[in-house]
Design a protein around this motif. Structure first.
Motif, PDB file in Angstrom:
ATOM      1  N   VAL A   1       2.326  14.346   0.575  1.00  0.00           N
ATOM      2  CA  VAL A   1       0.908  14.663   0.427  1.00  0.00           C
ATOM      3  C   VAL A   1       0.478  14.201  -0.959  1.00  0.00           C
ATOM      4  N   LEU A   2      -0.592  13.438  -1.018  1.00  0.00           N
ATOM      5  CA  LEU A   2      -1.077  12.892  -2.284  1.00  0.00           C
ATOM      6  C   LEU A   2      -2.544  13.288  -2.442  1.00  0.00           C
ATOM      7  N   ASP A   3      -2.851  14.038  -3.479  1.00  0.00           N
ATOM      8  CA  ASP A   3      -4.218  14.520  -3.702  1.00  0.00           C
ATOM      9  C   ASP A   3      -4.746  15.270  -2.479  1.00  0.00           C
ATOM     10  N   GLU A   4      -3.888  16.144  -1.932  1.00  0.00           N
ATOM     11  CA  GLU A   4      -4.202  16.992  -0.776  1.00  0.00           C
ATOM     12  C   GLU A   4      -4.429  16.191   0.510  1.00  0.00           C
TER      13      GLU A   4
ATOM     14  N   ASP B   1       0.827  -1.204   0.000  1.00  0.00           N
ATOM     15  CA  ASP B   1       0.000   0.000   0.000  1.00  0.00           C
ATOM     16  C   ASP B   1       0.863   1.257   0.000  1.00  0.00           C
ATOM     17  N   ILE B   2       1.895   1.288   0.846  1.00  0.00           N
ATOM     18  CA  ILE B   2       2.780   2.452   0.910  1.00  0.00           C
ATOM     19  C   ILE B   2       3.602   2.578  -0.370  1.00  0.00           C
ATOM     20  N   ASN B   3       4.047   1.461  -0.919  1.00  0.00           N
ATOM     21  CA  ASN B   3       4.804   1.505  -2.170  1.00  0.00           C
ATOM     22  C   ASN B   3       3.992   2.145  -3.289  1.00  0.00           C
ATOM     23  N   LEU B   4       2.701   1.801  -3.371  1.00  0.00           N
ATOM     24  CA  LEU B   4       1.841   2.373  -4.412  1.00  0.00           C
ATOM     25  C   LEU B   4       1.671   3.875  -4.212  1.00  0.00           C
ATOM     26  N   LYS B   5       1.549   4.306  -2.968  1.00  0.00           N
ATOM     27  CA  LYS B   5       1.396   5.734  -2.690  1.00  0.00           C
ATOM     28  C   LYS B   5       2.689   6.490  -2.999  1.00  0.00           C
ATOM     29  N   ILE B   6       3.826   5.874  -2.698  1.00  0.00           N
ATOM     30  CA  ILE B   6       5.110   6.503  -3.021  1.00  0.00           C
ATOM     31  C   ILE B   6       5.250   6.668  -4.526  1.00  0.00           C
TER      32      ILE B   6
ATOM     33  N   ASN C   1       3.362  12.264  -9.496  1.00  0.00           N
ATOM     34  CA  ASN C   1       2.795  13.608  -9.423  1.00  0.00           C
ATOM     35  C   ASN C   1       3.871  14.691  -9.377  1.00  0.00           C
ATOM     36  N   ARG C   2       5.042  14.336  -8.833  1.00  0.00           N
ATOM     37  CA  ARG C   2       6.148  15.294  -8.758  1.00  0.00           C
ATOM     38  C   ARG C   2       6.965  15.337 -10.054  1.00  0.00           C
TER      39      ARG C   2
END
Length: 284
Positions: A248-251, A190-195, A201-202
């Motif tokens: 921060v991902l999608d605020e 889950d964290i890997n996908l968010k990273i 996004n960056r």
């Protein structure tokens, strides 16, 4: 067959290796082999075959494992039920914890618990959260502490929430992330996908790690010495003197939760109930 025979079969099925099973059960390899032969003679069928890759269970052997697992689980539950009826807090407490929790929190927690309840037989399994979760599902442990999100349909309590942070040393503040090494740390899916989403996004969708490290502390020290940048849990950065930035991902802040998971039936056992109380008292 007795309980030790069932434990032997379940352990051998899990490890698929005679040497590791003998070490786990504190037996010599000849003694372990002899016991397997005795079980096979009693059941009048072959249960395992040795190969150059380890031990392979025959169809008859595979069919025996669910029964052996259930017998072991029922036996443990019976002993813990009997122990719970005694005046003193005693019995067995089987806990599974991830490595970081074991390093930073478990020793102090266990010292307080065992000082107050010295007759409890505490058994600890330290592994990745994914494996700890599997052990709980297979009823190999009583309480599981996991970092990240795992499916569980019984008792679950939130222990802590922490931010996930980009970190680099002072010299590299503001430097484009694709201009120096990414030090990757093994973490849950889950964290890997968010990273990955955060990096995309960056504007860095194709960054690949130059180093892959198991230890948060090693990652942190490599960053401290300017060997690269990393993404680490905020709870491990109290002594870090470099730059940190919460993701921060999608605020929405990227966070990771730590939970304690257990089966409802075990809360009737005093040694389990007391340990859960100790967990609630601490901050993580």
């Amino acid at each position: 067959m007795d309980e030790k025979d069932y434990e032997l079969l379940v352990t051998l099925h899990k490890l698929k290796n005679i040497t590791k099973t003998a070490q786990k059960l504190y037996l010599s390899q000849p003694s372990l082999t002899k016991r397997i032969q005795n079980i096979e003679n009693e059941l009048q069928c072959q249960l395992v075959v040795r190969s150059h890759k380890g031990v392979i269970f025959t169809p008859a052997g595979e069919s025996l494992i669910p029964y052996a697992t259930q017998i072991l689980s029922s036996s443990r539950l019976m002993r813990e039920q009997v122990a719970s009826k005694q005046a003193e807090v005693c019995g067995t407490l089987r806990i599974g914890v991830p490595q970081n929790f074991a390093y930073y929190h478990l020793p102090a927690l266990l010292r307080r618990y065992t000082n107050q309840y010295p007759k409890v037989n505490v058994q600890i399994e330290i592994s990745q959260s994914r494996k700890v979760h599997q052990m709980l599902q297979q009823d190999e442990i009583t309480i599981a502490i996991v970092r990240g999100e795992y499916p569980w349909d019984e008792e679950i309590q939130l222990l802590s929430t922490e931010p996930i942070c980009l970190v680099c040393n002072q010299e590299n503040i503001g430097r484009p992330l694709n201009r120096y090494p990414y030090i990757s740390r093994h973490t849950d899916t889950d964290i890997n996908l968010k990273i990955y989403s955060w990096l995309k996004n960056r504007g860095y969708p194709d960054i690949q790690p130059s180093f892959k490290i198991d230890s948060t502390d090693i990652c942190k020290e490599m960053v401290r010495y300017g060997l690269g940048w990393s993404i680490l849990p905020g709870s491990r950065l109290a002594d870090f003197d470099g730059y940190r930035e919460a993701l921060v991902l999608d605020e929405t802040p990227v966070i990771r939760n730590t939970y304690v998971l257990y089966r409802r039936i075990y809360t009737q056992f005093p040694q389990v109930e007391k340990f859960l109380e100790f967990l609630k008292e601490d901050e993580y």
